[in-house]
Scaffold this motif. Structure first.
Motif, mmCIF file in Angstrom:
data_model
loop_
_atom_site.group_PDB
_atom_site.id
_atom_site.type_symbol
_atom_site.label_atom_id
_atom_site.label_comp_id
_atom_site.label_asym_id
_atom_site.label_seq_id
_atom_site.Cartn_x
_atom_site.Cartn_y
_atom_site.Cartn_z
ATOM 1 N N GLY A 20 -40.669 0.462 -39.186
ATOM 2 C CA GLY A 20 -39.789 1.494 -39.730
ATOM 3 C C GLY A 20 -38.313 1.321 -39.428
ATOM 4 N N GLN A 21 -37.914 0.084 -39.085
ATOM 5 C CA GLN A 21 -36.498 -0.155 -38.728
ATOM 6 C C GLN A 21 -35.689 -0.688 -39.910
ATOM 7 O OE1 GLN A 21 -35.474 0.490 -35.190
ATOM 8 N NE2 GLN A 21 -37.341 1.605 -35.674
ATOM 9 N N ALA A 22 -36.327 -0.788 -41.089
ATOM 10 C CA ALA A 22 -35.695 -1.364 -42.288
ATOM 11 C C ALA A 22 -35.672 -2.890 -42.236
ATOM 12 C CB ALA A 22 -34.290 -0.809 -42.533
ATOM 13 N N LYS A 23 -36.659 -3.480 -41.578
ATOM 14 C CA LYS A 23 -36.741 -4.946 -41.470
ATOM 15 C C LYS A 23 -36.906 -5.580 -42.859
ATOM 16 C CE LYS A 23 -40.555 -6.561 -39.711
ATOM 17 N NZ LYS A 23 -41.143 -7.148 -40.936
ATOM 18 N N THR A 24 -37.915 -5.097 -43.606
ATOM 19 C CA THR A 24 -38.164 -5.692 -44.924
ATOM 20 C C THR A 24 -37.022 -5.377 -45.891
ATOM 21 O OG1 THR A 24 -40.542 -5.645 -44.583
ATOM 22 C CG2 THR A 24 -39.800 -5.723 -46.866
ATOM 23 N N THR A 25 -36.518 -4.159 -45.854
ATOM 24 C CA THR A 25 -35.395 -3.768 -46.721
ATOM 25 C C THR A 25 -34.199 -4.688 -46.462
ATOM 26 O OG1 THR A 25 -36.171 -1.490 -46.599
ATOM 27 C CG2 THR A 25 -33.899 -1.814 -47.349
ATOM 28 N N ILE A 73 -30.438 2.854 -41.398
ATOM 29 C CA ILE A 73 -30.876 4.237 -41.655
ATOM 30 C C ILE A 73 -30.039 5.212 -40.813
ATOM 31 C CG2 ILE A 73 -32.887 5.668 -42.184
ATOM 32 C CD1 ILE A 73 -34.718 3.329 -41.931
ATOM 33 N N ILE A 78 -25.820 0.220 -41.846
ATOM 34 C CA ILE A 78 -26.479 0.592 -43.104
ATOM 35 C C ILE A 78 -26.757 2.091 -43.054
ATOM 36 C CG2 ILE A 78 -28.436 0.171 -44.657
ATOM 37 C CD1 ILE A 78 -26.688 -2.347 -44.175
ATOM 38 N N ARG A 79 -26.116 2.772 -43.968
ATOM 39 C CA ARG A 79 -26.265 4.227 -43.962
ATOM 40 C C ARG A 79 -27.599 4.661 -44.574
ATOM 41 N NH1 ARG A 79 -20.617 5.118 -46.848
ATOM 42 N NH2 ARG A 79 -21.247 3.102 -47.712
ATOM 43 N N ARG A 80 -27.988 5.881 -44.260
ATOM 44 C CA ARG A 80 -29.258 6.401 -44.781
ATOM 45 C C ARG A 80 -29.060 6.910 -46.207
ATOM 46 N NH1 ARG A 80 -31.435 11.292 -41.486
ATOM 47 N NH2 ARG A 80 -30.136 12.463 -42.921
ATOM 48 N N TYR A 81 -29.786 6.324 -47.135
ATOM 49 C CA TYR A 81 -29.743 6.763 -48.538
ATOM 50 C C TYR A 81 -31.164 6.811 -49.085
ATOM 51 C CZ TYR A 81 -24.725 5.763 -48.771
ATOM 52 O OH TYR A 81 -23.374 5.760 -48.568
ATOM 53 N N ALA A 109 -37.698 0.708 -52.987
ATOM 54 C CA ALA A 109 -38.954 0.136 -52.490
ATOM 55 C C ALA A 109 -40.114 0.573 -53.385
ATOM 56 C CB ALA A 109 -39.186 0.565 -51.048
ATOM 57 N N GLN A 114 -35.404 4.155 -50.485
ATOM 58 C CA GLN A 114 -36.843 4.446 -50.612
ATOM 59 C C GLN A 114 -37.272 4.326 -52.069
ATOM 60 O OE1 GLN A 114 -36.848 8.318 -48.872
ATOM 61 N NE2 GLN A 114 -36.666 7.515 -46.803
HETATM 62 P P1 ADP Z 1 -39.832 -2.104 -41.625
HETATM 63 O O1 ADP Z 1 -39.999 -3.402 -42.372
HETATM 64 O O2 ADP Z 1 -38.959 -2.219 -40.420
HETATM 65 O O3 ADP Z 1 -41.119 -1.391 -41.321
HETATM 66 P P2 ADP Z 1 -38.890 -1.003 -44.155
HETATM 67 O O4 ADP Z 1 -37.838 -1.896 -44.682
HETATM 68 O O5 ADP Z 1 -40.251 -1.097 -44.773
HETATM 69 O O6 ADP Z 1 -38.994 -1.115 -42.574
HETATM 70 O O7 ADP Z 1 -38.345 0.498 -44.246
HETATM 71 C C1 ADP Z 1 -39.069 1.588 -43.726
HETATM 72 C C2 ADP Z 1 -38.852 2.798 -44.611
HETATM 73 O O8 ADP Z 1 -37.486 3.209 -44.529
HETATM 74 C C3 ADP Z 1 -39.108 2.508 -46.090
HETATM 75 O O9 ADP Z 1 -39.638 3.680 -46.674
HETATM 76 C C4 ADP Z 1 -37.715 2.218 -46.631
HETATM 77 O O10 ADP Z 1 -37.605 2.505 -48.021
HETATM 78 C C5 ADP Z 1 -36.875 3.175 -45.810
HETATM 79 N N1 ADP Z 1 -35.485 2.729 -45.638
HETATM 80 C C6 ADP Z 1 -35.053 1.482 -45.329
HETATM 81 N N2 ADP Z 1 -33.715 1.459 -45.228
HETATM 82 C C7 ADP Z 1 -33.269 2.715 -45.484
HETATM 83 C C8 ADP Z 1 -31.969 3.348 -45.538
HETATM 84 N N3 ADP Z 1 -30.841 2.686 -45.278
HETATM 85 N N4 ADP Z 1 -31.925 4.671 -45.840
HETATM 86 C C9 ADP Z 1 -33.056 5.372 -46.077
HETATM 87 N N5 ADP Z 1 -34.291 4.850 -46.045
HETATM 88 C C10 ADP Z 1 -34.410 3.539 -45.753
#
Ligand code: ADP
Length: 198
Positions: free
Chosen positions: A11-16, A130, A158-161, A168, A165
């Motif tokens: 949940g750290q935005a690794k894949t994003t 986030i 990276i700001r929360r938007y 994704a 989501q």
């Molecule tokens: P990880 O790979 O670390 O588990 P993800 O990239 O899958 O993390 O992101 C976890 C969740 O947070 C997903 O639902 C994703 O859409 C959301 N997310 C990622 N970056 C942001 C952001 N900057 N703002 C809001 N939500 C985000």
């Protein structure tokens, strides 16, 4: 350049982060995204609409790597200490995305201790993700804590938007989302890619 994205916590935005940086580096030079996460989040994200860059799993990575200038690796969540040291050894930059909360900071310190033991901390660069909008000061506070601990961070956060989501869910990049904030959200990763390439 080989960029590895890793974290000790989900949940750290690794894949994003891996996906958006692969897209931005690919706009510069041919870039391969290696999906090393057994959840295959990047692969299934890519399957929906298809990204403008190639995505392969780690078994195919060696075969394709010679054709690309940049490689971004999305790694398995929660790597072992040994995995992490090996990941650090095999890349030029190890990006660790971090959300600004106490539990994530605790796992970050575990991770940096592991890197220090393996003399691999030189490649580390922490990316705050986030990050909630003002009046929250969570982002600034965590950046101050990291600076105090002398840990290297990107200047950009990276700001929360919500657009991330949505992206994704729809299997697209955030700049393809129909949202008034899509461009702002995208610009955060644009700035991270500039820091990476500078
Ligand atoms: P990880 O790979 O670390 O588990 P993800 O990239 O899958 O993390 O992101 C976890 C969740 O947070 C997903 O639902 C994703 O859409 C959301 N997310 C990622 N970056 C942001 C952001 N900057 N703002 C809001 N939500 C985000």
């Amino acid at each position: 350049m080989i960029v590895t994205v890793a974290s000790f916590k989900g949940g750290q935005a690794k894949t994003t982060t891996a996906i958006h940086l692969a897209a931005l580096l690919n706009a510069h030079k041919p870039t391969l995204l290696v999906d090393g996460d057994p959840n295959r989040s990047a692969t299934s994200w890519n399957r929906r609409k298809g990204f403008p860059f190639k995505v392969v799993d780690e078994k195919q990575a060696v075969r394709f790597s010679r054709e690309f200038e940049h490689i971004v690796i999305d790694t398995q969540a929660r790597p072992t200490e040994e995995d992490l040291r090996e990941l650090a050894a095999g890349c030029d930059v190890l990006i660790v995305p971090l959300t600004p909360d106490a539990m994530s900071l605790d796992t970050l310190f575990l991770l940096t201790d592991t890197l220090k033991k393996g003399n691999a901390e030189a490649k580390l660069k922490i990316l705050l993700t986030i990050v909630p909008p003002k009046p929250s000061r969570d982002g600034e506070e965590v950046l101050a804590t990291l600076a105090e601990a002398k840990l290297p961070t990107f200047k950009t956060v990276i700001r929360r938007y919500k657009a991330f989501q949505k992206a994704a869910l729809e299997g697209v990049l955030v700049n393809e989302i129909d949202s008034p904030y899509a461009e702002e959200a995208w610009s955060d990763y644009v700035n991270v890619s500039k820091e990476l390439l500078s």
